[in-house]
Enzyme design. Sequence first.
Site, PDB file in Angstrom:
ATOM      1  N   CYS A   2       0.882  -1.262   0.028  1.00 44.96           N
ATOM      2  CA  CYS A   2      -0.047   0.141   0.487  1.00 44.96           C
ATOM      3  C   CYS A   2       1.001   1.091  -0.236  1.00 44.96           C
ATOM      4  CB  CYS A   2      -1.025   0.357   1.353  1.00 44.96           C
ATOM      5  SG  CYS A   2      -1.899  -1.236   1.832  1.00 44.96           S
ATOM      6  N   ARG A  30       1.947   1.078  -6.048  1.00 44.21           N
ATOM      7  CA  ARG A  30       2.061   0.724  -4.718  1.00 44.21           C
ATOM      8  C   ARG A  30       0.843  -0.154  -4.429  1.00 44.21           C
ATOM      9  NH1 ARG A  30       6.512   1.660  -1.469  1.00 44.21           N
ATOM     10  NH2 ARG A  30       5.337   1.490  -0.004  1.00 44.21           N
ATOM     11  N   TRP A  76      -3.418  -1.969  -1.267  1.00 38.68           N
ATOM     12  CA  TRP A  76      -3.850  -3.348  -2.222  1.00 38.68           C
ATOM     13  C   TRP A  76      -4.249  -4.096  -1.501  1.00 38.68           C
ATOM     14  CZ3 TRP A  76      -0.190  -7.874  -1.626  1.00 38.68           C
ATOM     15  CH2 TRP A  76       0.098  -8.361  -2.687  1.00 38.68           C
ATOM     16  N   ASN A 102       0.621   1.246   5.922  1.00 39.92           N
ATOM     17  CA  ASN A 102       0.812  -0.190   5.046  1.00 39.92           C
ATOM     18  C   ASN A 102       1.603  -0.642   5.457  1.00 39.92           C
ATOM     19  OD1 ASN A 102       2.281  -1.149   2.224  1.00 39.92           O
ATOM     20  ND2 ASN A 102       4.447   0.215   3.175  1.00 39.92           N
ATOM     21  N   GLY A 103       1.550  -2.349   5.378  1.00 38.40           N
ATOM     22  CA  GLY A 103       1.882  -2.905   6.349  1.00 38.40           C
ATOM     23  C   GLY A 103       1.458  -4.211   6.623  1.00 38.40           C
ATOM     24  N   GLU A 466      14.360 -14.079 -16.266  1.00 38.85           N
ATOM     25  CA  GLU A 466      14.007 -13.139 -16.780  1.00 38.85           C
ATOM     26  C   GLU A 466      13.097 -12.186 -18.119  1.00 38.85           C
ATOM     27  OE1 GLU A 466      13.059 -10.743 -14.009  1.00 38.85           O
ATOM     28  OE2 GLU A 466      12.908  -8.550 -15.191  1.00 38.85           O
ATOM     29  N   LYS A 470       9.232 -11.694 -17.119  1.00 39.54           N
ATOM     30  CA  LYS A 470       8.453 -10.172 -17.250  1.00 39.54           C
ATOM     31  C   LYS A 470       7.286 -10.796 -18.066  1.00 39.54           C
ATOM     32  CE  LYS A 470       9.862  -7.666 -15.624  1.00 39.54           C
ATOM     33  NZ  LYS A 470      10.938  -7.625 -15.052  1.00 39.54           N
ATOM     34  N   GLU A 473       4.023 -11.863 -16.448  1.00 38.20           N
ATOM     35  CA  GLU A 473       4.580 -10.963 -14.731  1.00 38.20           C
ATOM     36  C   GLU A 473       2.877  -9.730 -15.611  1.00 38.20           C
ATOM     37  OE1 GLU A 473       6.601  -7.945 -12.499  1.00 38.20           O
ATOM     38  OE2 GLU A 473       7.658  -8.813 -14.287  1.00 38.20           O
ATOM     39  N   HIS A 489      15.111 -32.792 -20.438  1.00 40.21           N
ATOM     40  CA  HIS A 489      15.611 -33.611 -19.061  1.00 40.21           C
ATOM     41  C   HIS A 489      13.695 -33.407 -18.732  1.00 40.21           C
ATOM     42  CE1 HIS A 489      19.640 -34.523 -19.061  1.00 40.21           C
ATOM     43  NE2 HIS A 489      19.695 -33.430 -19.183  1.00 40.21           N
ATOM     44  N   LYS A 589       4.576  -2.788  -6.766  1.00 41.17           N
ATOM     45  CA  LYS A 589       6.006  -2.349  -6.847  1.00 41.17           C
ATOM     46  C   LYS A 589       7.226  -2.992  -5.669  1.00 41.17           C
ATOM     47  CE  LYS A 589       9.309  -0.799  -8.993  1.00 41.17           C
ATOM     48  NZ  LYS A 589      10.115  -1.489  -9.854  1.00 41.17           N
TER      49      LYS A 589
HETATM   50  C1  F6R Z   1       8.970  -8.284 -11.071  1.00 42.47           C
HETATM   51  C2  F6R Z   1       9.631  -7.174  -9.771  1.00 42.47           C
HETATM   52  C3  F6R Z   1      10.062  -8.134  -9.020  1.00 42.47           C
HETATM   53  C4  F6R Z   1      10.606  -8.275  -7.767  1.00 42.47           C
HETATM   54  C5  F6R Z   1      10.961  -8.422  -6.562  1.00 42.47           C
HETATM   55  C6  F6R Z   1      12.292  -7.908  -5.375  1.00 42.47           C
HETATM   56  O1  F6R Z   1       9.604  -7.198 -12.087  1.00 42.47           O
HETATM   57  O2  F6R Z   1      10.293  -6.185  -9.449  1.00 42.47           O
HETATM   58  O3  F6R Z   1      10.271  -9.343  -8.846  1.00 42.47           O
HETATM   59  O4  F6R Z   1      12.175  -7.372  -8.523  1.00 42.47           O
HETATM   60  O5  F6R Z   1       9.827  -8.252  -5.985  1.00 42.47           O
HETATM   61  O6  F6R Z   1      11.885  -6.066  -5.580  1.00 42.47           O
HETATM   62  P1  F6R Z   1      12.602  -5.625  -4.439  1.00 42.47           P
HETATM   63  O7  F6R Z   1      14.163  -5.553  -6.074  1.00 42.47           O
HETATM   64  O8  F6R Z   1      12.377  -4.475  -4.444  1.00 42.47           O
HETATM   65  O9  F6R Z   1      13.648  -6.292  -3.473  1.00 42.47           O
END
Ligand code: F6R
Length: 594
Positions: A2, A30, A76, A102-103, A466, A470, A473, A489, A589
Site C-alpha cells: 500500500c 504501490r 493493495w 502500509n504493512g 527474466e 516479464k 507478470e 530432462h 512494486k
Molecule cells: C518483477 C519485479 C519483482 C521484484 C521483487 C524484488 O518485475 O519487480 O520480481 O524484483 O519483488 O523487489 P526488490 O528488487 O525491490 O527487492
Amino acid sequence: MCGIVGCILKDDDKKVAPILFDCISKLEYRGYDSIGLATYDGNMHIKKDKGKIEEVNNKLDLADMPGNYGIAHVRWATHGDPSKLNAHPQLDEENTIAVVHNGIIENNSEIKANLIAEGHIFKSDTDTEVIPHLIQKYMDEGLDLEHALRKTIDILQGAYAIAAVSSNEPDKIVATRKDSPLIIGISDDAYYLASDSPAILKYANDIIYPEKGEIVILDKNDVVVHDEFDNIVHKEIDTINWTPEMAEKEGYDHFMIKEINEQGTAVRNTLTQKDNIQSIIDDLGHVSRICFVACGTSYHASLTGKYLLESLAGISTDVILASEFKYSAKTLDENTLVVFISQSGETADSLKALDIANETSKTLGIVNVVGSSITRRAQYVIQTQAGPEIGVAATKTYVSQLTAIYLFAALMAKNYDLVDELDKVPDYIDEVLENVGSIKSMSKRYNYAKDFFYLGRGYSYPTALEGALKLKEISYIHGEGYAAGELKHGPLALIDEGIPVVIVIPPGDSHRKTMSNLEEVKSRGARVLAFGADDDEELFNKAPEVFPINRNVSEIIAPLVYIVPLQLLSYYITLEKGFDPDKPRNLAKCVTVE
Ligand code: F6R
C-alpha cells in the site's frame, strides 16, 4: 503493498486535498484497488472507495475537500476484499481518529477479539482497523495522540508504516514505522510524509528517514521525532536529487516503456559508481565466499553475478531467494560477503535475511532507492543510478543492478578490459531500442499464445528466466525460462506444434550447443523466436524469426543488452492483449510483507 502520504500546510487558508491527491496518485504503483483521504478543518472529512484512483476520483472528486492537513492511502488488499469499508483511512467507532497504514498487523485477530470483548464494534475486515480503535481506547484513558500511538505500537506485531490524525487533538499528524518504509519531507511551506519519495518529489527534496519505533509529530511549525524513551531525536536531513519529472511519464504511454527507454542512461549513470565500488572492495578484506540474496527480478540479476564472480574472480558464489534464506543459510562466516540486490531496498524477505546475515558476515546492498532500509542496514552500499522506477515490472533497475554487479565482479577480478567494455553497453541498448518496430510486429504474431518458453545457456540462462518473468507478470501468458540444456530432462515433453520458444543465443562458447537446442524444439514444431548476433548466418538460416543484435555484444555482456528486446516483447504483447503493463493484477512494486 500500500502507499501512504500525509501533509500539513503552514498556511491555514490553503487546501491540502489537491496536494494529497497529487502525492498519493504518484504511489499508485504501490496499490491500486482502493484510495482514500482524510482531511481536517474543525471536522473530519473522509472520502474513500474501491477502484483505481481515476475511477474513484471521477466519482468523488478527491481534490475537493476542506482543511489544511490530512492523510491519504492507496490500497493493495491483503486483509479484506477491496471495498469501500475496507479502504483506508480506517476509523475508530466515533470517527474521531483516522489512520492510514502500509504493512500487515499479524496479531490483529487477537487484538480485535480483545477489543470486541471490551465492547468495540468493528466495521471492516482489515487488519488496520484495530489501530484507530486502540488509539481511541488509549486517548479515552487520557493519553495524548502521540502517546496513544506509542502504546498502540507496543502491542502491534507485524510490519507497519502508520499515519494518524485525531479530531480531539487537531493540527497534528503523528506517524511511525516498523519494517515498512516511511520518509518525511520538509519544504518552506509544508511538512510531508510518504511511503516513497516519488510521492513528494514535486514538493520537498529535504528528507528525514525515521527509524523503527520512532514517533514523528508533524504540525505546521515543526517536525519532531521521539525515540521509544520519549527523547527528542535530532535527525539528519538528506537531500534527494531525483527530479519530479523522473516520476512522470513525460509523453510516454506507460512508465514501463519510458523506463525501458531510459536503460542506456541508467547503465551510464550506474557506471559512475566504479570508484565507490573499488573502495568497497579495498575495504572488504578477505572474502572466501559470496552469497547473493534477492527476490524476483533482482534474483535473476544475482544469478548473473554468480556466473561472473565464479568464472572471472574464482570466488565460490551462491544465490539464495531471500524468502528461503533462513532455511538454507547455515554456513555463513566472517569471510562470507552476503550481497543483497533490491530495487526498493524495502522487500521484507530481503530485510529479514539481512538481519540474519549481519550477525555473522559482511553485508553489501546493491539498491536503487536512496535512503531505503537496506541502504541503512547493510554494512556497504552500492547505489544503482536508475532514478525512480514506477512501472511495477522492473526494467531499468534490472540493467542497473547488472551494471553494478558487472563492475563489482570485474574489479574483484581486476579484469579492466571488461570494465572498459561496459562503456559500450548504453550504445548497444540504444541500437536495440531503435529497432522497436520489429518487436512490435513480432508481438502481433504471438499474442495468441497461452504458453511461451525461454531458453538460454550460461550467461544467457538468467536472461531467459527474466524474459519469462516479464512476460507472465504483465501479459498473464504463462512463460517458463529454462537452461537450454535442461530441456531434454523433462520440459521438452511440453513442446508442441506452434508453441513459441524464445532462444537467447549470443555469439560465444555456448552458441553451438544452444543451436542444437534450437534444432531440438524446431523439429518438434515450436515457433522459434531467436535473439542473436546480426551476422549469425547459421541462425538466420535455421530460425524463422530472428531479432538481430550488434555482433560485438559478446556472450559475457549479453545479459545487459539481450534482455531489452525481451522486455519490449512483453510490453507490446501486453498492449495487444489490452492489459495495462504498469499495473499488473495482484502485484505491487514494493513487497513489504513476508
Ligand atoms: C518483477 C519485479 C519483482 C521484484 C521483487 C524484488 O518485475 O519487480 O520480481 O524484483 O519483488 O523487489 P526488490 O528488487 O525491490 O527487492
